[in-house]
Design an enzyme around this catalytic site. Sequence first.
Site, mmCIF file in Angstrom:
data_model
loop_
_atom_site.group_PDB
_atom_site.id
_atom_site.type_symbol
_atom_site.label_atom_id
_atom_site.label_comp_id
_atom_site.label_asym_id
_atom_site.label_seq_id
_atom_site.Cartn_x
_atom_site.Cartn_y
_atom_site.Cartn_z
ATOM 1 N N THR A 160 0.881 -1.381 0.043
ATOM 2 C CA THR A 160 0.127 -0.090 -0.026
ATOM 3 C C THR A 160 0.902 1.313 -0.100
ATOM 4 O O THR A 160 2.073 1.159 0.034
ATOM 5 C CB THR A 160 -1.038 0.337 1.382
ATOM 6 N N GLY A 161 0.167 2.409 -0.274
ATOM 7 C CA GLY A 161 0.876 3.639 0.213
ATOM 8 C C GLY A 161 2.074 3.857 -0.707
ATOM 9 O O GLY A 161 2.105 3.791 -1.891
ATOM 10 N N ASP B 26 8.197 -9.962 7.421
ATOM 11 C CA ASP B 26 8.492 -8.685 8.167
ATOM 12 C C ASP B 26 9.845 -8.398 8.087
ATOM 13 O O ASP B 26 10.841 -9.172 8.084
ATOM 14 C CB ASP B 26 8.213 -9.091 9.593
ATOM 15 N N TYR C 251 24.439 23.116 14.413
ATOM 16 C CA TYR C 251 24.150 23.235 15.806
ATOM 17 C C TYR C 251 22.837 23.007 16.150
ATOM 18 O O TYR C 251 22.318 23.279 17.180
ATOM 19 C CB TYR C 251 24.366 24.461 16.305
ATOM 20 N N GLY D 296 9.762 14.235 3.897
ATOM 21 C CA GLY D 296 8.894 14.843 4.554
ATOM 22 C C GLY D 296 7.515 14.306 4.594
ATOM 23 O O GLY D 296 6.960 13.470 4.120
ATOM 24 N N PRO D 297 6.383 15.572 4.851
ATOM 25 C CA PRO D 297 5.151 15.264 4.855
ATOM 26 C C PRO D 297 4.719 14.544 3.588
ATOM 27 O O PRO D 297 4.625 15.490 2.611
ATOM 28 C CB PRO D 297 4.525 16.406 5.462
#
Length: 604
Positions: free
Chosen positions: A25-26, A79, A165, A207-208
Amino acid sequence: MAAAVAAAVALKFDGKTVVVTGSGTGIGQAIAKRFAEAGANIVIMGRRKEPLDQTAQILNDIIKKAGSKGRVATFPGVDVSDEEGINSMFEGVKAQFGKVDIIVNNAGVSGPVKTFTNASVKEFRECVAIHLTGTFWTAASGLKAMEKGGKVITISTFFSEENRYEQRPYRFRTPYTASQGAKNRLAECLAWELAERGIRSIATNPGPVHSDRIYKTVYPKAAAEFLRVGGYPGLSPTEIEVVTAKALPYLGDADDVVAKACRDAATEIATKRGKSDEETIKALSATVAGALAKMQEIAEKIQGNTSKMIVDGEFLSQDEVAEMVMSLSDERMSKLINGRVIPNDRVFYPVKPIVGTGVDILPGSELKGKVIVLTTTSSAPKDIDRVKKVASIAQVAGAKMVIVLYKNPADEAHFKEFHSHAIDFMSEDAVRRIFNTARTHFGQVDAVVHFTGDYDYNAAFSAMPRKQWDALVENYVYMPGMIVKEAVIAMAPAGALEEPARFKGTKGTIVIVGPDAPVGKKISGLLRARADVFRGALRPYTATVNQELGDVLGSNIKLHLVLAGNSEGAEPNADRLHSSILSLAAGAALKKNEAIFYVDEARA
Protein backbone atom coordinates in the site's frame (compact mmCIF):
# COMPACT_ATOMS: atom_id res chain seq x y z
CA MET A 1 12.30 6.17 -34.93
CA ALA A 2 10.97 8.73 -32.46
CA ALA A 3 8.57 6.14 -31.03
CA ALA A 4 11.44 3.70 -30.48
CA VAL A 5 13.52 6.35 -28.68
CA ALA A 6 10.54 7.28 -26.52
CA ALA A 7 9.97 3.64 -25.64
CA ALA A 8 13.63 3.22 -24.69
CA VAL A 9 13.44 6.24 -22.40
CA ALA A 10 10.18 5.06 -20.88
CA LEU A 11 11.64 1.63 -20.14
CA LYS A 12 14.94 2.91 -18.72
CA PHE A 13 14.91 0.23 -15.99
CA ASP A 14 14.17 -2.60 -18.41
CA GLY A 15 15.73 -5.83 -17.15
CA LYS A 16 16.49 -4.40 -13.71
CA THR A 17 15.14 -6.11 -10.60
CA VAL A 18 13.82 -3.81 -7.90
CA VAL A 19 12.91 -4.89 -4.36
CA VAL A 20 10.52 -2.53 -2.56
CA THR A 21 9.79 -3.23 1.10
CA GLY A 22 6.40 -2.37 2.55
CA SER A 23 4.99 -2.29 -0.96
CA GLY A 24 1.40 -3.48 -0.52
CA THR A 25 0.00 0.00 0.00
CA GLY A 26 0.89 3.68 0.18
CA ILE A 27 4.29 5.02 -0.82
CA GLY A 28 5.73 1.53 -1.38
CA GLN A 29 3.01 0.68 -3.85
CA ALA A 30 3.48 4.02 -5.65
CA ILE A 31 7.22 3.30 -5.99
CA ALA A 32 6.59 -0.21 -7.29
CA LYS A 33 4.13 1.15 -9.88
CA ARG A 34 6.62 3.74 -11.09
CA PHE A 35 9.35 1.14 -11.60
CA ALA A 36 6.86 -1.17 -13.35
CA GLU A 37 6.09 1.62 -15.81
CA ALA A 38 9.82 1.83 -16.49
CA GLY A 39 10.12 -1.85 -17.38
CA ALA A 40 11.65 -3.30 -14.20
CA ASN A 41 11.03 -6.63 -12.54
CA ILE A 42 9.28 -5.79 -9.29
CA VAL A 43 9.62 -7.67 -6.00
CA ILE A 44 6.96 -6.69 -3.50
CA MET A 45 6.78 -7.85 0.08
CA GLY A 46 4.95 -7.15 3.31
CA ARG A 47 3.21 -8.70 6.25
CA ARG A 48 -0.30 -8.92 4.75
CA LYS A 49 -1.13 -11.07 1.72
CA GLU A 50 -4.32 -9.38 0.50
CA PRO A 51 -2.87 -5.93 -0.29
CA LEU A 52 0.14 -7.56 -1.94
CA ASP A 53 -2.11 -9.63 -4.19
CA GLN A 54 -4.03 -6.50 -5.17
CA THR A 55 -0.79 -4.62 -5.83
CA ALA A 56 0.55 -7.50 -7.92
CA GLN A 57 -2.53 -7.31 -10.15
CA ILE A 58 -2.06 -3.55 -10.58
CA LEU A 59 1.61 -4.01 -11.43
CA ASN A 60 0.94 -6.77 -13.96
CA ASP A 61 -1.61 -4.54 -15.69
CA ILE A 62 0.96 -1.71 -15.83
CA ILE A 63 3.64 -4.02 -17.24
CA LYS A 64 1.26 -5.31 -19.89
CA LYS A 65 0.29 -1.79 -20.89
CA ALA A 66 3.95 -0.68 -21.01
CA GLY A 67 4.79 -3.61 -23.27
CA SER A 68 7.81 -4.58 -21.17
CA LYS A 69 9.19 -7.97 -20.19
CA GLY A 70 8.97 -7.13 -16.51
CA ARG A 71 7.74 -9.69 -14.01
CA VAL A 72 6.27 -9.42 -10.52
CA ALA A 73 7.28 -11.56 -7.55
CA THR A 74 5.28 -11.44 -4.32
CA PHE A 75 6.51 -12.37 -0.85
CA PRO A 76 3.67 -12.09 1.65
CA GLY A 77 4.08 -12.63 5.37
CA VAL A 78 7.60 -11.18 5.39
CA ASP A 79 8.47 -8.75 8.18
CA VAL A 80 11.62 -6.72 7.40
CA SER A 81 12.90 -7.30 10.93
CA ASP A 82 12.63 -11.11 10.52
CA GLU A 83 16.12 -12.44 9.81
CA GLU A 84 15.08 -15.76 8.27
CA GLY A 85 12.15 -14.29 6.36
CA ILE A 86 14.33 -11.68 4.64
CA ASN A 87 17.10 -14.21 3.93
CA SER A 88 14.60 -16.60 2.37
CA MET A 89 13.07 -13.81 0.29
CA PHE A 90 16.39 -12.80 -1.24
CA GLU A 91 17.27 -16.43 -1.96
CA GLY A 92 13.98 -16.67 -3.83
CA VAL A 93 14.60 -13.41 -5.70
CA LYS A 94 18.08 -14.53 -6.75
CA ALA A 95 16.76 -17.89 -7.95
CA GLN A 96 14.01 -16.21 -9.97
CA PHE A 97 15.82 -13.14 -11.37
CA GLY A 98 19.53 -13.90 -10.97
CA LYS A 99 20.36 -10.76 -9.00
CA VAL A 100 18.97 -7.63 -7.35
CA ASP A 101 19.72 -4.25 -8.87
CA ILE A 102 17.88 -1.86 -6.57
CA ILE A 103 16.64 -2.16 -2.99
CA VAL A 104 14.20 0.46 -1.73
CA ASN A 105 14.00 0.46 2.06
CA ASN A 106 10.49 1.82 2.48
CA ALA A 107 8.80 -0.35 5.12
CA GLY A 108 7.74 1.51 8.22
CA VAL A 109 5.18 1.86 10.98
CA SER A 110 3.91 4.82 12.94
CA GLY A 111 5.11 3.37 16.20
CA PRO A 112 3.85 4.76 19.50
CA VAL A 113 2.57 8.32 19.12
CA LYS A 114 2.77 9.36 22.76
CA THR A 115 5.17 10.81 25.32
CA PHE A 116 8.12 8.50 25.90
CA THR A 117 7.16 8.02 29.55
CA ASN A 118 3.85 6.52 28.49
CA ALA A 119 5.04 4.27 25.63
CA SER A 120 5.46 0.58 26.40
CA VAL A 121 8.75 -1.23 25.94
CA LYS A 122 7.04 -3.49 23.43
CA GLU A 123 5.91 -0.51 21.31
CA PHE A 124 9.37 1.05 21.46
CA ARG A 125 11.12 -2.14 20.37
CA GLU A 126 8.67 -2.93 17.57
CA CYS A 127 9.14 0.52 16.05
CA VAL A 128 12.94 0.29 16.14
CA ALA A 129 12.86 -3.28 14.83
CA ILE A 130 10.93 -2.27 11.71
CA HIS A 131 12.55 1.06 10.92
CA LEU A 132 16.18 0.52 11.90
CA THR A 133 16.85 -3.21 12.09
CA GLY A 134 14.56 -3.85 9.13
CA THR A 135 16.51 -1.35 7.03
CA PHE A 136 19.85 -2.79 8.13
CA TRP A 137 18.99 -6.42 7.54
CA THR A 138 17.22 -5.86 4.22
CA ALA A 139 20.35 -4.11 2.98
CA ALA A 140 22.83 -6.58 4.52
CA SER A 141 20.97 -9.66 3.26
CA GLY A 142 20.17 -8.11 -0.12
CA LEU A 143 23.80 -7.22 -0.78
CA LYS A 144 24.53 -10.93 -1.20
CA ALA A 145 22.37 -10.84 -4.33
CA MET A 146 23.81 -7.56 -5.66
CA GLU A 147 26.55 -6.88 -8.18
CA LYS A 148 28.44 -3.79 -9.31
CA GLY A 149 25.98 -1.05 -10.22
CA GLY A 150 23.52 -1.98 -7.48
CA LYS A 151 21.82 0.70 -5.42
CA VAL A 152 20.31 0.85 -1.93
CA ILE A 153 17.78 3.66 -1.52
CA THR A 154 16.61 4.30 2.05
CA ILE A 155 13.55 6.41 2.84
CA SER A 156 13.86 8.21 6.14
CA THR A 157 12.24 11.28 7.72
CA PHE A 158 13.11 14.96 7.68
CA PHE A 159 12.37 15.26 11.41
CA SER A 160 15.53 13.41 12.45
CA GLU A 161 17.98 15.22 10.19
CA GLU A 162 20.43 17.70 11.66
CA ASN A 163 22.42 20.80 10.91
CA ARG A 164 25.64 21.90 12.53
CA TYR A 165 24.18 23.24 15.77
CA GLU A 166 20.63 22.02 15.44
CA GLN A 167 18.82 18.76 15.93
CA ARG A 168 15.19 18.41 14.95
CA PRO A 169 12.91 16.89 17.60
CA TYR A 170 9.65 15.11 16.79
CA ARG A 171 7.45 15.05 19.86
CA PHE A 172 5.68 11.79 20.76
CA ARG A 173 7.98 9.82 18.43
CA THR A 174 11.14 8.91 20.41
CA PRO A 175 11.75 5.40 18.99
CA TYR A 176 10.91 6.70 15.52
CA THR A 177 13.40 9.59 15.67
CA ALA A 178 16.16 7.41 17.14
CA SER A 179 15.61 4.88 14.34
CA GLN A 180 15.50 7.45 11.56
CA GLY A 181 18.59 9.27 12.79
CA ALA A 182 20.55 6.02 12.80
CA LYS A 183 19.11 5.09 9.37
CA ASN A 184 20.45 8.28 7.83
CA ARG A 185 23.91 7.68 9.23
CA LEU A 186 23.75 3.98 8.25
CA ALA A 187 22.97 4.95 4.65
CA GLU A 188 26.07 7.17 4.62
CA CYS A 189 28.18 4.43 6.19
CA LEU A 190 27.07 1.81 3.65
CA ALA A 191 28.11 4.13 0.82
CA TRP A 192 31.66 4.21 2.23
CA GLU A 193 31.77 0.45 2.77
CA LEU A 194 30.36 -0.48 -0.64
CA ALA A 195 32.28 1.97 -2.80
CA GLU A 196 34.89 -0.62 -3.82
CA ARG A 197 32.11 -2.98 -4.92
CA GLY A 198 30.55 -0.29 -7.10
CA ILE A 199 27.30 -0.33 -5.08
CA ARG A 200 25.76 2.98 -4.06
CA SER A 201 23.76 3.95 -0.98
CA ILE A 202 21.54 7.03 -0.74
CA ALA A 203 18.91 8.15 1.76
CA THR A 204 16.07 10.57 1.19
CA ASN A 205 13.85 12.46 3.62
CA PRO A 206 10.63 13.19 1.70
CA GLY A 207 8.95 15.07 4.55
CA PRO A 208 5.17 15.17 4.99
CA VAL A 209 3.42 13.01 2.40
CA HIS A 210 -0.31 12.71 1.72
CA SER A 211 -1.11 9.33 3.31
CA ASP A 212 -3.53 7.55 5.60
CA ARG A 213 -0.70 7.10 8.10
CA ILE A 214 -0.46 10.86 8.67
CA TYR A 215 -4.14 11.75 8.48
CA LYS A 216 -5.64 8.73 10.25
CA THR A 217 -2.87 7.77 12.66
CA VAL A 218 -0.04 10.19 13.40
CA TYR A 219 -1.87 13.51 13.59
CA PRO A 220 -4.97 12.19 15.40
CA LYS A 221 -2.89 10.22 17.92
CA ALA A 222 -0.67 13.23 18.53
CA ALA A 223 -3.80 15.29 19.12
CA ALA A 224 -5.09 12.65 21.54
CA GLU A 225 -1.80 12.74 23.44
CA PHE A 226 -1.97 16.53 23.75
CA LEU A 227 -5.44 16.07 25.22
CA ARG A 228 -4.32 13.30 27.58
CA VAL A 229 -1.54 15.50 28.95
CA GLY A 230 -3.43 18.80 28.89
CA GLY A 231 -6.74 17.41 30.09
CA TYR A 232 -10.36 17.49 28.94
CA PRO A 233 -13.36 18.36 31.16
CA GLY A 234 -15.17 15.32 32.48
CA LEU A 235 -12.49 12.77 31.57
CA SER A 236 -9.36 11.66 33.39
CA PRO A 237 -6.11 11.05 31.44
CA THR A 238 -6.63 7.28 31.61
CA GLU A 239 -10.20 7.71 30.35
CA ILE A 240 -8.91 9.78 27.43
CA GLU A 241 -6.75 6.76 26.60
CA VAL A 242 -9.95 4.71 26.37
CA VAL A 243 -11.36 7.28 23.93
CA THR A 244 -8.14 7.09 21.91
CA ALA A 245 -8.31 3.30 21.71
CA LYS A 246 -12.07 2.87 21.23
CA ALA A 247 -13.27 5.92 19.28
CA LEU A 248 -10.33 7.68 17.62
CA PRO A 249 -9.80 4.98 14.93
CA TYR A 250 -13.29 5.80 13.58
CA LEU A 251 -12.72 9.53 13.23
CA GLY A 252 -13.95 10.57 9.78
CA ASP A 253 -16.26 7.56 9.34
CA ALA A 254 -20.04 7.74 8.96
CA ASP A 255 -21.92 9.50 11.77
CA ASP A 256 -23.59 6.32 13.01
CA VAL A 257 -20.25 4.48 13.14
CA VAL A 258 -18.65 7.30 15.14
CA ALA A 259 -21.66 7.48 17.46
CA LYS A 260 -21.42 3.74 18.20
CA ALA A 261 -17.68 4.04 18.86
CA CYS A 262 -18.32 6.93 21.28
CA ARG A 263 -20.96 4.89 23.08
CA ASP A 264 -18.62 1.88 23.32
CA ALA A 265 -15.94 4.09 24.87
CA ALA A 266 -18.48 5.68 27.20
CA THR A 267 -19.74 2.25 28.29
CA GLU A 268 -16.23 1.10 29.17
CA ILE A 269 -15.54 4.30 31.11
CA ALA A 270 -18.86 4.09 32.94
CA THR A 271 -18.26 0.45 33.84
CA LYS A 272 -14.85 1.26 35.28
CA ARG A 273 -16.43 4.06 37.30
CA GLY A 274 -18.92 1.56 38.68
CA LYS A 275 -21.98 3.37 37.34
CA SER A 276 -23.14 2.02 33.98
CA ASP A 277 -26.82 3.00 33.87
CA GLU A 278 -28.26 4.31 30.60
CA GLU A 279 -28.40 7.94 31.71
CA THR A 280 -24.72 7.92 32.71
CA ILE A 281 -23.67 6.25 29.46
CA LYS A 282 -25.68 8.74 27.42
CA ALA A 283 -24.07 11.69 29.21
CA LEU A 284 -20.60 10.17 28.87
CA SER A 285 -21.20 9.49 25.16
CA ALA A 286 -21.70 13.21 24.65
CA THR A 287 -18.50 13.93 26.59
CA VAL A 288 -16.58 11.38 24.53
CA ALA A 289 -17.95 12.88 21.30
CA GLY A 290 -16.76 16.29 22.47
CA ALA A 291 -13.30 14.96 23.23
CA LEU A 292 -13.19 13.30 19.80
CA ALA A 293 -14.16 16.57 18.13
CA LYS A 294 -11.41 18.33 20.08
CA MET A 295 -8.90 15.73 18.90
CA GLN A 296 -9.94 16.39 15.32
CA GLU A 297 -9.57 20.13 15.83
CA ILE A 298 -6.05 19.71 17.23
CA ALA A 299 -5.08 17.27 14.46
CA GLU A 300 -6.18 19.75 11.80
CA LYS A 301 -4.21 22.48 13.55
CA ILE A 302 -1.07 20.30 13.55
CA GLN A 303 -1.53 19.66 9.84
CA GLY A 304 -2.10 23.35 9.17
CA ASN A 305 0.98 24.40 11.13
CA THR A 306 3.12 21.90 9.25
CA SER A 307 1.79 23.15 5.90
CA LYS A 308 2.81 26.70 6.83
CA MET A 309 6.44 25.54 7.06
CA ILE A 310 6.41 24.52 3.38
CA VAL A 311 7.02 27.18 0.77
CA ASP A 312 3.94 26.28 -1.31
CA GLY A 313 1.94 24.87 1.61
CA GLU A 314 1.65 21.47 -0.08
CA PHE A 315 2.62 18.03 1.19
CA LEU A 316 4.19 15.76 -1.41
CA SER A 317 2.00 13.14 -3.06
CA GLN A 318 2.96 9.48 -2.97
CA ASP A 319 3.56 9.59 -6.72
CA GLU A 320 5.99 12.49 -6.24
CA VAL A 321 7.94 10.46 -3.68
CA ALA A 322 8.02 7.58 -6.18
CA GLU A 323 9.38 9.94 -8.83
CA MET A 324 12.04 11.07 -6.36
CA VAL A 325 13.14 7.48 -5.68
CA MET A 326 13.27 6.80 -9.42
CA SER A 327 15.52 9.82 -9.90
CA LEU A 328 17.86 8.73 -7.10
CA SER A 329 18.11 5.28 -8.70
CA ASP A 330 19.27 6.71 -12.01
CA GLU A 331 22.86 5.71 -12.84
CA ARG A 332 24.21 9.23 -13.35
CA MET A 333 22.26 10.81 -10.52
CA SER A 334 23.21 8.12 -8.01
CA LYS A 335 26.88 8.70 -8.81
CA LEU A 336 26.54 12.41 -8.11
CA ILE A 337 24.84 11.98 -4.73
CA ASN A 338 26.20 8.65 -3.50
CA GLY A 339 26.50 8.60 0.28
CA ARG A 340 24.24 11.59 0.84
CA VAL A 341 20.99 12.14 2.69
CA ILE A 342 18.86 14.15 0.29
CA PRO A 343 16.54 16.60 2.12
CA ASN A 344 13.61 16.58 -0.27
CA ASP A 345 11.12 17.62 2.41
CA ARG A 346 11.15 21.35 1.50
CA VAL A 347 10.10 22.02 5.09
CA PHE A 348 11.51 25.06 6.88
CA TYR A 349 11.45 23.71 10.41
CA PRO A 350 13.06 26.22 12.78
CA VAL A 351 14.44 24.73 15.98
CA LYS A 352 16.56 26.02 18.83
CA PRO A 353 20.28 25.26 18.55
CA ILE A 354 21.03 22.57 21.15
CA VAL A 355 24.56 21.47 20.24
CA GLY A 356 27.41 22.85 22.34
CA THR A 357 31.15 22.30 22.66
CA GLY A 358 31.68 23.18 26.30
CA VAL A 359 30.03 22.81 29.69
CA ASP A 360 30.16 25.45 32.43
CA ILE A 361 32.21 23.71 35.11
CA LEU A 362 30.64 23.93 38.57
CA PRO A 363 32.48 23.59 41.89
CA GLY A 364 32.36 20.16 43.52
CA SER A 365 30.31 21.59 46.37
CA GLU A 366 27.29 21.62 44.01
CA LEU A 367 27.25 17.81 44.23
CA LYS A 368 27.06 17.62 48.01
CA GLY A 369 24.05 15.64 49.20
CA LYS A 370 22.87 14.74 45.68
CA VAL A 371 21.79 11.19 44.93
CA ILE A 372 23.46 10.08 41.70
CA VAL A 373 22.93 6.76 39.94
CA LEU A 374 25.72 5.75 37.54
CA THR A 375 24.87 3.01 35.04
CA THR A 376 26.95 1.32 32.37
CA THR A 377 26.45 -1.49 29.90
CA SER A 378 30.17 -1.90 29.21
CA SER A 379 32.69 -4.13 30.96
CA ALA A 380 35.61 -2.73 28.97
CA PRO A 381 38.49 -1.59 31.25
CA LYS A 382 38.38 1.93 29.79
CA ASP A 383 34.69 2.32 30.62
CA ILE A 384 34.95 0.72 34.07
CA ASP A 385 37.80 3.12 34.85
CA ARG A 386 35.77 6.08 33.54
CA VAL A 387 32.75 5.20 35.68
CA LYS A 388 34.91 4.58 38.73
CA LYS A 389 36.70 7.92 38.35
CA VAL A 390 33.45 9.88 38.00
CA ALA A 391 31.97 8.03 41.00
CA SER A 392 35.06 8.70 43.12
CA ILE A 393 35.09 12.43 42.36
CA ALA A 394 31.37 12.70 43.14
CA GLN A 395 31.70 10.71 46.35
CA VAL A 396 34.54 12.90 47.61
CA ALA A 397 32.36 15.91 46.82
CA GLY A 398 29.67 14.51 49.13
CA ALA A 399 27.28 12.87 46.66
CA LYS A 400 25.48 9.63 47.46
CA MET A 401 26.42 7.12 44.78
CA VAL A 402 24.72 4.02 43.37
CA ILE A 403 26.57 2.04 40.67
CA VAL A 404 24.50 -0.19 38.38
CA LEU A 405 26.31 -2.60 36.05
CA TYR A 406 25.02 -4.77 33.21
CA LYS A 407 24.49 -8.46 34.11
CA ASN A 408 28.11 -9.25 35.02
CA PRO A 409 28.39 -9.46 38.84
CA ALA A 410 32.17 -9.80 38.46
CA ASP A 411 32.30 -6.11 37.53
CA GLU A 412 31.16 -5.27 41.07
CA ALA A 413 34.66 -6.15 42.28
CA HIS A 414 35.81 -2.83 40.80
CA PHE A 415 33.33 -0.90 42.94
CA LYS A 416 33.72 -2.37 46.44
CA GLU A 417 33.73 1.09 48.03
CA PHE A 418 30.36 1.92 46.47
CA HIS A 419 26.81 0.65 46.67
CA SER A 420 26.60 -1.42 43.46
CA HIS A 421 24.30 -3.85 41.65
CA ALA A 422 24.46 -5.92 38.46
CA ILE A 423 21.14 -6.16 36.58
CA ASP A 424 19.65 -6.84 33.16
CA PHE A 425 19.00 -3.44 31.56
CA MET A 426 16.69 -5.10 29.04
CA SER A 427 14.25 -5.90 31.87
CA GLU A 428 11.81 -3.09 32.59
CA ASP A 429 11.05 -4.54 36.02
CA ALA A 430 14.73 -4.81 36.94
CA VAL A 431 15.49 -1.22 35.93
CA ARG A 432 12.43 0.13 37.74
CA ARG A 433 13.32 -1.85 40.88
CA ILE A 434 16.87 -0.49 40.95
CA PHE A 435 15.64 3.12 40.83
CA ASN A 436 13.08 2.37 43.53
CA THR A 437 15.87 0.83 45.62
CA ALA A 438 18.05 3.92 45.17
CA ARG A 439 15.18 6.18 46.17
CA THR A 440 14.28 4.04 49.20
CA HIS A 441 17.83 3.81 50.58
CA PHE A 442 19.26 7.20 49.63
CA GLY A 443 16.35 9.54 48.88
CA GLN A 444 15.07 11.32 45.78
CA VAL A 445 17.24 10.60 42.71
CA ASP A 446 18.78 13.87 41.51
CA ALA A 447 20.85 12.65 38.58
CA VAL A 448 21.43 9.58 36.45
CA VAL A 449 24.54 9.14 34.30
CA HIS A 450 24.60 6.31 31.78
CA PHE A 451 27.76 5.20 29.97
CA THR A 452 27.17 3.26 26.73
CA GLY A 453 30.78 2.41 25.98
CA ASP A 454 32.16 2.11 22.44
CA TYR A 455 31.85 -0.47 19.69
CA ASP A 456 34.35 -1.77 17.14
CA TYR A 457 34.57 0.81 14.36
CA ASN A 458 36.68 -1.59 12.30
CA ALA A 459 33.73 -3.98 11.93
CA ALA A 460 31.89 -3.52 8.62
CA PHE A 461 28.14 -3.05 8.97
CA SER A 462 27.57 -4.46 5.47
CA ALA A 463 29.04 -7.82 6.52
CA MET A 464 27.91 -7.82 10.14
CA PRO A 465 26.17 -10.94 11.51
CA ARG A 466 22.62 -10.29 12.67
CA LYS A 467 23.42 -11.26 16.28
CA GLN A 468 26.15 -8.62 16.45
CA TRP A 469 23.84 -5.96 15.04
CA ASP A 470 21.08 -6.84 17.50
CA ALA A 471 23.54 -6.45 20.38
CA LEU A 472 24.48 -2.97 19.13
CA VAL A 473 20.84 -1.90 18.90
CA GLU A 474 20.20 -3.18 22.40
CA ASN A 475 23.18 -1.29 23.80
CA TYR A 476 22.80 2.03 21.96
CA VAL A 477 19.03 2.32 21.48
CA TYR A 478 16.96 0.00 23.68
CA MET A 479 18.88 0.23 26.93
CA PRO A 480 19.45 4.02 26.90
CA GLY A 481 15.74 4.40 26.13
CA MET A 482 14.82 2.13 29.05
CA ILE A 483 17.13 3.89 31.50
CA VAL A 484 16.00 7.40 30.52
CA LYS A 485 12.33 6.48 30.78
CA GLU A 486 12.66 4.82 34.17
CA ALA A 487 14.94 7.59 35.47
CA VAL A 488 12.33 10.22 34.62
CA ILE A 489 9.59 8.17 36.27
CA ALA A 490 11.77 7.79 39.38
CA MET A 491 12.31 11.56 39.53
CA ALA A 492 8.57 12.26 39.32
CA PRO A 493 6.00 11.83 42.11
CA ALA A 494 3.99 8.61 42.32
CA GLY A 495 1.07 8.46 39.92
CA ALA A 496 2.63 10.70 37.26
CA LEU A 497 2.10 8.09 34.55
CA GLU A 498 -1.64 8.09 35.21
CA GLU A 499 -1.79 11.86 35.78
CA PRO A 500 0.82 13.54 33.56
CA ALA A 501 0.17 16.91 35.21
CA ARG A 502 2.27 15.60 38.11
CA PHE A 503 5.38 15.79 35.93
CA LYS A 504 5.10 19.58 35.95
CA GLY A 505 7.97 21.21 37.82
CA THR A 506 9.79 17.94 38.51
CA LYS A 507 13.56 18.28 38.73
CA GLY A 508 16.53 16.15 37.78
CA THR A 509 19.23 15.59 35.20
CA ILE A 510 20.09 12.60 33.06
CA VAL A 511 23.35 12.31 31.16
CA ILE A 512 24.05 9.76 28.44
CA VAL A 513 27.76 9.42 27.72
CA GLY A 514 27.69 8.00 24.20
CA PRO A 515 30.38 6.27 22.13
CA ASP A 516 33.64 8.16 21.69
CA ALA A 517 34.82 9.48 18.35
CA PRO A 518 37.53 7.36 16.64
CA VAL A 519 41.06 7.99 17.88
CA GLY A 520 44.17 8.13 15.68
CA LYS A 521 46.40 10.34 13.57
CA LYS A 522 44.57 9.68 10.31
CA ILE A 523 40.90 8.83 10.70
CA SER A 524 39.28 7.68 7.47
CA GLY A 525 35.84 8.79 6.38
CA LEU A 526 34.80 5.15 6.67
CA LEU A 527 35.64 4.96 10.38
CA ARG A 528 33.95 8.28 11.07
CA ALA A 529 30.83 7.07 9.28
CA ARG A 530 30.70 3.84 11.28
CA ALA A 531 31.21 5.67 14.57
CA ASP A 532 28.37 8.05 13.78
CA VAL A 533 25.64 5.44 13.18
CA PHE A 534 24.65 5.07 16.82
CA ARG A 535 25.70 8.54 17.84
CA GLY A 536 23.20 9.43 15.11
CA ALA A 537 20.49 7.52 17.01
CA LEU A 538 21.18 9.23 20.34
CA ARG A 539 21.15 12.83 19.06
CA PRO A 540 17.55 13.01 17.76
CA TYR A 541 16.41 10.86 20.68
CA THR A 542 17.88 13.43 23.08
CA ALA A 543 16.24 16.32 21.25
CA THR A 544 12.82 14.65 21.22
CA VAL A 545 12.92 13.59 24.87
CA ASN A 546 13.78 17.13 25.95
CA GLN A 547 10.98 18.61 23.87
CA GLU A 548 8.51 16.26 25.53
CA LEU A 549 9.90 16.85 29.03
CA GLY A 550 9.86 20.63 28.73
CA ASP A 551 7.27 21.72 26.18
CA VAL A 552 4.70 18.94 26.71
CA LEU A 553 5.02 17.79 30.33
CA GLY A 554 6.24 21.09 31.78
CA SER A 555 9.03 19.26 33.61
CA ASN A 556 12.39 20.72 34.63
CA ILE A 557 14.07 17.34 34.11
CA LYS A 558 16.62 17.52 31.30
CA LEU A 559 18.46 14.92 29.25
CA HIS A 560 22.03 15.62 28.12
CA LEU A 561 24.15 13.71 25.61
CA VAL A 562 27.94 13.86 25.95
CA LEU A 563 30.07 12.69 23.02
CA ALA A 564 33.78 12.47 23.79
CA GLY A 565 36.63 12.68 21.29
CA ASN A 566 37.03 15.17 18.49
CA SER A 567 37.18 15.52 14.73
CA GLU A 568 40.99 15.50 14.74
CA GLY A 569 41.24 12.01 16.27
CA ALA A 570 42.69 13.12 19.60
CA GLU A 571 42.24 11.08 22.76
CA PRO A 572 39.42 12.38 24.95
CA ASN A 573 40.58 14.73 27.68
CA ALA A 574 39.73 12.66 30.78
CA ASP A 575 39.69 15.55 33.28
CA ARG A 576 37.47 17.68 31.05
CA LEU A 577 35.13 14.75 30.42
CA HIS A 578 34.76 13.87 34.11
CA SER A 579 34.19 17.48 35.19
CA SER A 580 31.72 18.07 32.33
CA ILE A 581 29.67 14.97 33.22
CA LEU A 582 29.50 15.88 36.91
CA SER A 583 28.74 19.54 36.22
CA LEU A 584 25.82 18.50 34.02
CA ALA A 585 24.67 16.12 36.75
CA ALA A 586 24.80 19.06 39.18
CA GLY A 587 22.57 21.16 36.89
CA ALA A 588 25.08 23.24 34.92
CA ALA A 589 22.96 23.39 31.75
CA LEU A 590 19.41 23.06 33.07
CA LYS A 591 18.45 26.58 31.98
CA LYS A 592 20.29 26.54 28.64
CA ASN A 593 19.14 25.30 25.26
CA GLU A 594 22.24 23.18 24.77
CA ALA A 595 21.73 19.48 25.48
CA ILE A 596 24.25 17.73 23.19
CA PHE A 597 27.90 18.38 24.05
CA TYR A 598 31.06 17.62 22.07
CA VAL A 599 33.29 18.38 25.03
CA ASP A 600 36.59 17.70 23.25
CA GLU A 601 35.81 20.12 20.45
CA ALA A 602 36.06 23.06 22.86
CA ARG A 603 39.16 25.24 22.60
CA ALA A 604 41.58 24.63 25.44
